[in-house]
Design an enzyme around this catalytic site. Structure first.
Site, PDB file in Angstrom:
ATOM      1  N   ASP A  60      -3.527   2.575  -5.460  1.00  0.00           N
ATOM      2  CA  ASP A  60      -2.338   2.610  -4.593  1.00  0.00           C
ATOM      3  C   ASP A  60      -2.088   1.317  -3.825  1.00  0.00           C
ATOM      4  OD1 ASP A  60      -4.463   2.804  -2.828  1.00  0.00           O
ATOM      5  OD2 ASP A  60      -3.366   4.062  -1.447  1.00  0.00           O
ATOM      6  N   GLU A  61      -2.740   0.242  -4.206  1.00  0.00           N
ATOM      7  CA  GLU A  61      -2.588  -1.005  -3.455  1.00  0.00           C
ATOM      8  C   GLU A  61      -2.472  -2.186  -4.382  1.00  0.00           C
ATOM      9  OE1 GLU A  61      -5.443  -2.188  -0.424  1.00  0.00           O
ATOM     10  OE2 GLU A  61      -5.817  -0.063  -0.094  1.00  0.00           O
TER      11      GLU A  61
ATOM     12  N   ASP B 111       0.860  -1.190   0.000  1.00  0.00           N
ATOM     13  CA  ASP B 111       0.000   0.000   0.000  1.00  0.00           C
ATOM     14  C   ASP B 111       0.895   1.239   0.000  1.00  0.00           C
ATOM     15  OD1 ASP B 111      -2.994   0.739   1.868  1.00  0.00           O
ATOM     16  OD2 ASP B 111      -1.705   2.127   0.790  1.00  0.00           O
TER      17      ASP B 111
END
Length: 417
Positions: free
Chosen positions: A101-102, A6
DNA sequence: TCTGGGGTCCTAGGACCC
DNA sequence: TCTGGGGTCCTAGGACCC
């Protein structure tokens, strides 16, 4: 074992990469039209700026606390995401991009020191992109999510990577994790759980299976198994989207049909471009309108229409025609519209398309669209578009927009020596 | 004055089938 | 008084995620 990687405060971190003077300073990033806070740096979080806060209500706080404000710069964030994901894909044969974002990595059957491996990818991503990340590693995806949370919460002890690889660590993590912070337990379920005295993830895993199945359906049951270390949520490896949407809140309320039609055509065109990019055709299209949701009930009208296309297509021309058809059916002139959108769904692979005996997409559009896409791609904008689109695309308040440092040649930073 | 955007999965209930 | 049983598919809406 699975890793959940993350990016820390992703949008804020992207802004910092190209403006290092922002390191250590509080930053917020606003949604389209500079409406709400959608990302905060740790410093801004500490100052008590909540997620989703309406910007106009916090204007004074921004000034008083010297918080640096940015308008959302999605071309930049999207490109930085692509770079991070591409580095991470070298760490596992199986990567699931879970959000901008992960991502999850499958580390099964790898004979490695997991903590060392996690720290290695962290250093690698930070060195190559400037984006700080946190890594959680555990036997299931839900536990990896929990491990990631621990890595973020205790940076000194974990150095940004936490591994749950023993029963002791698993139990310790679950006894620490609040039930509402468990991945997959939302507000509704959290309230239900709180009501019966469940406070921690540990309390949740110890609930009888019958209660969980009845109150939270199979999703809850799978989650319970995952937290108990039994993998029950598979990796999603197909990167094609199942639906593609373009929706916008307008800068002002609109009631003029022609103006709304232009927006709907533009939204359709943006969706169609993405659809072609993933080599899909679509069978269904939805158009919706929304009035201002903060106004009185009698002024609200949120219609939508789902159109089943007579043939599968990815042609902007054909999709736009169907979308306008749909718009005509739901539009009522007496309302003021604040938001509208187009959603494409029900896809099939363009290569596997079985033509119909009676109705088909115009075969000439295929090469036409390919040419248009190639030209627009070359110039990084829609230099070729439908005459029925709005000329300036969509007007937005973007008072604090940073440069497209990685995708627009004029915005590339120049270093003077 | 102002309050985002883009996804996924699951379920209940209706339509339809034999 | 009483009117079968067992399926599949589709859709809208809800819940969740970032």
């Amino acid at each position: 074992m699975y890793a959940l990687v993350d990016c820390n405060n992703f949008y804020a971190s992207c802004e910092r990469v190209f403006n290092p003077s922002l390191v250590g300073k509080p930053i917020v990033v606003l949604s389209n039209n500079d409406g709400c806070v959608i990302a905060r740096s740790n410093e801004a979080k500490k100052l008590g700026i909540p997620m989703g806060a309406p910007a106009y209500q916090y204007k004074d706080t921004f000034e008083k606390c010297n918080i640096r404000v940015f308008s959302a710069n999605f071309p930049l964030y999207g490109d930085m995401s692509r770079r991070v994901m591409s580095i991470l894909s070298t760490y596992s044969p199986q990567r699931e991009i879970y959000s901008i974002d992960e991502c999850f990595l499958n580390l099964s059957d790898m004979d490695i020191d997991f903590c060392e491996y996690g720290l290695k990818m962290k250093a690698h991503v930070e060195k190559w992109t400037g984006i700080p990340i946190s890594v959680g590693i555990a036997p299931t995806k839900a536990l990896a999510k929990a491990a990631n949370r621990i890595a973020k919460k205790f940076p000194e002890q974990t150095k940004g990577c936490h591994v749950i690889d023993t029963e002791t660590k698993r139990i310790k993590a679950l006894k620490w994790l609040d039930v509402e912070d468990v991945w997959g337990i939302g507000r509704r379920n959290a309230a239900k759980l709180r009501a019966i005295g469940v406070r921690k993830a540990w309390d949740f895993v110890n609930l009888p299976q019958s209660w969980v199945l009845k109150s939270m359906t199979v999703a809850g049951w799978n989650l319970q198994k995952e937290l108990n270390g039994i993998p029950s949520i598979p990796m999603e490896l197909i990167e094609k989207k199942q639906s593609i949407a373009t929706t916008r809140t307008f800068d002002a309320e609109k009631d003029d049909f022609e103006e709304i039609r232009e927006h709907i055509v533009t939204f359709t065109s943006m969706c169609a471009e993405k659809l072609r990019h993933q080599h899909s055709l679509c069978h269904r299209l939805m158009v919706f309108l929304e009035t201002n949701r903060f106004k009185d009930m009698d002024k609200r009208y949120n219609p939508s229409i789902l159109i089943k296309l007579p043939f599968a297509t990815c042609s902007t021309l054909e999709l736009a025609e169907f979308a306008v058809d749909g718009l005509k059916q739901i539009y009522k002139s007496r309302y003021h519209y604040k938001r509208a959108g187009v959603v494409l769904m029900d896809f099939e692979d363009a290569d596997e398309y079985q033509p119909s005996l009676f109705f088909n997409s115009n075969p000439k559009h295929k090469s036409l669209m390919a040419k248009i896409d190639a030209i627009n791609h070359k110039y990084h904008k829609d230099v070729i578009r439908l005459g029925s689109q709005d000329f300036n695309r969509h007007k937005m308040y973007q008072e604090h927009l940073s440069g497209q440092y990685t995708t627009k040649i004029e915005d590339v930073i120049v270093v003077e020596i």
